[in-house]
Design a protein around this motif. Structure first.
Motif, short mmCIF file in Angstrom:
data_model
loop_
_atom_site.label_atom_id
_atom_site.label_comp_id
_atom_site.label_asym_id
_atom_site.label_seq_id
_atom_site.Cartn_x
_atom_site.Cartn_y
_atom_site.Cartn_z
N GLN A 1 0.83 -1.21 0.00
CA GLN A 1 0.00 0.00 0.00
C GLN A 1 0.86 1.26 0.00
N LEU A 2 1.89 1.29 0.85
CA LEU A 2 2.73 2.49 0.96
C LEU A 2 3.56 2.71 -0.30
N LEU A 3 4.05 1.64 -0.90
CA LEU A 3 4.82 1.79 -2.14
C LEU A 3 3.96 2.39 -3.25
N ASN A 4 2.71 2.07 -3.26
CA ASN A 4 1.81 2.62 -4.27
C ASN A 4 1.35 4.04 -3.95
N MET A 5 1.49 4.44 -2.70
CA MET A 5 0.92 5.70 -2.25
C MET A 5 1.95 6.82 -2.09
N LEU A 6 3.13 6.50 -1.58
CA LEU A 6 4.10 7.53 -1.20
C LEU A 6 4.95 7.98 -2.38
N PRO A 7 5.29 9.27 -2.44
CA PRO A 7 6.15 9.78 -3.50
C PRO A 7 7.61 9.45 -3.22
N GLU A 8 8.46 9.64 -4.21
CA GLU A 8 9.90 9.51 -3.97
C GLU A 8 10.37 10.69 -3.13
N ASN A 9 11.47 10.46 -2.43
CA ASN A 9 12.03 11.49 -1.55
C ASN A 9 12.29 12.79 -2.33
N ARG A 10 12.92 12.68 -3.48
CA ARG A 10 13.24 13.89 -4.25
C ARG A 10 11.97 14.61 -4.70
N GLN A 11 10.96 13.88 -5.10
CA GLN A 11 9.71 14.51 -5.53
C GLN A 11 9.10 15.34 -4.41
N LEU A 12 9.08 14.77 -3.19
CA LEU A 12 8.53 15.51 -2.05
C LEU A 12 9.37 16.72 -1.73
N LEU A 13 10.69 16.57 -1.75
CA LEU A 13 11.58 17.69 -1.41
C LEU A 13 11.47 18.81 -2.44
N ASP A 14 11.39 18.46 -3.72
CA ASP A 14 11.22 19.48 -4.76
C ASP A 14 9.91 20.22 -4.57
N TYR A 15 8.88 19.50 -4.18
CA TYR A 15 7.58 20.12 -3.95
C TYR A 15 7.64 21.09 -2.77
N LEU A 16 8.26 20.64 -1.66
CA LEU A 16 8.36 21.50 -0.48
C LEU A 16 9.22 22.73 -0.75
N LYS A 17 10.26 22.55 -1.55
CA LYS A 17 11.12 23.69 -1.88
C LYS A 17 10.37 24.73 -2.70
N ALA A 18 9.50 24.27 -3.59
CA ALA A 18 8.75 25.19 -4.45
C ALA A 18 7.55 25.77 -3.73
N ASP A 19 7.05 25.06 -2.73
CA ASP A 19 5.84 25.50 -2.03
C ASP A 19 6.22 26.55 -0.99
N GLN A 20 5.74 27.75 -1.14
CA GLN A 20 6.07 28.85 -0.23
C GLN A 20 4.95 29.10 0.78
N ARG A 21 4.33 28.02 1.23
CA ARG A 21 3.26 28.18 2.21
C ARG A 21 3.79 28.83 3.47
#
Length: 513
Positions: free
Chosen positions: A492-512
């Motif tokens: 379930q988690l392998l199908n659900m969770l993003p790769e580490n780099r994908q999440l980090l790139d998202y957080l870096k771009a997200d200026q919340r």
């Protein structure tokens, strides 16, 4: 100095000084009644040691207690998410040899000791893969959380990889601007004592005399107060933990590659190489014993590990560090307590450096003496608990070495009975007869629980005699149920969770906010 403890002077910054200041200021806000006045005296232009780039999951609680926003911290300190440690070629010199020490407890850990059933019938699955999803997640470079997960929440337990220098600067700014900590950028050049030998004040080059009720020594290896003034020496454990040198280098990503979700530790002929993936670069270093390997050989081992030619490798800056593995005979003496490198240092295997800072600072905050008279008892209890803590860490680190089947002299000598702590030697004899049990750890202030020992023991191929009484049917049935739940959860988690780099790139771009 009045009997009441109100003014805390922290000498030295870095991670130790600012984590201590932040936790104290958050618990005893300087602007509130009953708060503490907290001063950090930080010498300018003192470089950060920067080896402690891996944290435990406990860092999430520490940052939360200091009122730090996780996303802001991630962006500011080149953070990536860490879900455990991967040990390669520790059992034998074979590129296919590895095991994991994940951050998660085995599923069902508190209801039953599933290790006994796994050992009886492992079905080819490693212990960590059978009882936790994190080995599979790390092998697939998965992050522990979703793009939409709130701060400090995740689907699996996690800590961080971080830029140690950026982290110290980030903590400094936060403590000053948000928590009311006073910062003095200056060099301590002397101190004055009272009749009872307590420190009355420290003298600085430009700001003169600064008085305090409690002094926290965060001056690193110099241990200016506890080691220098009080002459409390280090108890060496080099006869147990052989490495005495380390080389560290920051390696840029040469292309868009996955960001590891684990610290990778790869055994070498006379030590091991760490590999930490941050969001912006890799931190790589070689821990080794100079009794078995020269510095030139250690440098060449790093070059071969990162697989760079000599020309490009020569452009990197390789820092040299000495490891005097040991800890103070006393951590809190009179009105002075040491935190961080001034308290001691052990090689960075299992990333205990920042954890020890967190544990020390929390212990001080939770037991802050109301008066100088109360400090005597608080200090004695602090010393007892810290000694037990350091001893347990030394024992756990040695476990990794003494189980190896490698044939180089360094590894053979690590198996020598006289290099093992007595408690570890006794435990290994016991665990040959029966799997580690919770009862084996009762009465110990041990940061590594039974599950951590099981991950290492079974990852290293430690052999246990068959259970003479047999595994109870109820435990066997319970364990099989847990193993199946892990298999389902992993899928379930392998199908659900993003790769580490994908999440980090998202957080870096997200200026919340």
């Amino acid at each position: 100095m009045t009997s009441c403890v109100r003014k805390i002077v922290i000498v030295g910054g870095g991670s130790a000084g600012w984590i201590t200041a932040g936790l104290l200021a958050a618990k005893y806000p300087p602007m509130h009644a009953g708060g503490l006045k907290i001063i950090v005296i930080e010498a300018p232009d003192i470089p950060i040691v920067g080896v402690g780039e891996g944290t435990w999951p406990s860092m999430r609680s520490t940052l939360r207690a200091m009122q730090i926003d996780e996303w802001d911290f991630v962006r500011a300190c080149s953070v990536s998410f860490k879900q455990g440690s991967k040990f390669c070629q520790w059992r034998r010199d074979d590129p296919t040899d590895f095991y994991y020490h994940p951050f998660e407890m085995p599923l069902g850990f508190r209801e039953g000791n599933v290790a006994e059933s796994w050992y009886e019938n492992s079905s080819g699955a490693s212990f960590s893969r059978a009882v936790s999803s994190q080995e599979a997640l790390c092998e697939a470079f998965r992050a522990p959380k979703l793009l939409t997960s709130p701060g400090y929440a995740g689907f699996s337990n996690y800590g961080y990889h971080l830029d140690a220098s950026a982290f110290a600067g980030y903590l400094r700014n936060h403590c000053i601007s948000k928590l009311g900590v006073k910062h003095i950028s200056d060099t301590v050049i002397g101190l004055a004592v009272q009749d009872n030998q307590d420190i009355a004040s420290v003298e600085t080059q430009r700001h003169g005399v600064i008085e305090g009720d409690l002094f926290v020594d965060c001056t690193g290896f110099k241990a200016l107060l506890l080691g220098g003034h009080f002459e409390v020496d280090l108890m060496s454990v080099k006869h147990i933990l052989f490495p005495d040198k380390a080389l560290a280098v920051q390696v840029p990503y040469r292309e868009e590659v996955p960001v590891q979700s684990t610290t990778i530790s790869t055994a070498q002929p006379a030590g091991w190489i760490w590999d930490v993936s941050l969001s912006s670069r890799r931190g790589i270093g070689h821990v080794f014993s100079s009794d078995y390997m020269s510095e030139e050989e250690a440098v060449e081992s790093i070059r071969k590990y990162i697989d760079w030619d000599e020309t490009h490798f020569g452009e990197l800056s390789v820092r040299q560090l000495s490891i005097g593995s040991g800890y103070r005979r006393t951590f809190w003496k009179q009105n002075c307590v040491a935190v961080g490198l001034s308290a001691g240092f052990l090689e960075p295997l299992e990333a205990s450096a920042l954890m020890l800072i967190e544990r020390s600072a929390n212990m001080i905050a939770d037991n802050m003496p109301a008066s100088r008279h109360a400090m005597e008892i608080v200090a004695r209890r602090f010393n007892e608990r810290m000694h037990s803590l350091w001893e347990s860490i030394v024992q756990f680190l040695k476990l990794h070495y003494c189980l190896s089947q490698r044939n180089e002299p360094f590894w053979k000598d690590n198996r020598a009975p006289d290099s093992l702590p007595l408690a570890l030697s006794e435990s290994l004899r016991l665990w040959k007869e029966q799997a580690p049990r919770t009862a084996d750890f009762e009465g110990r202030d041990d940061v590594f629980p039974i599950a951590s020992y099981q991950y290492v023991l079974y990852g290293m191929g430690f052999e246990v005699k068959p259970n003479l009484r047999g595994v109870p049917a109820s435990l066997r049935a319970f364990s099989e149920q847990q193993f199946e739940l892990v298999r389902r959860r992993t899928e379930q988690l392998l199908n659900m969770l993003p790769e580490n780099r994908q999440l980090l790139d998202y957080l870096k771009a997200d200026q919340r906010e």
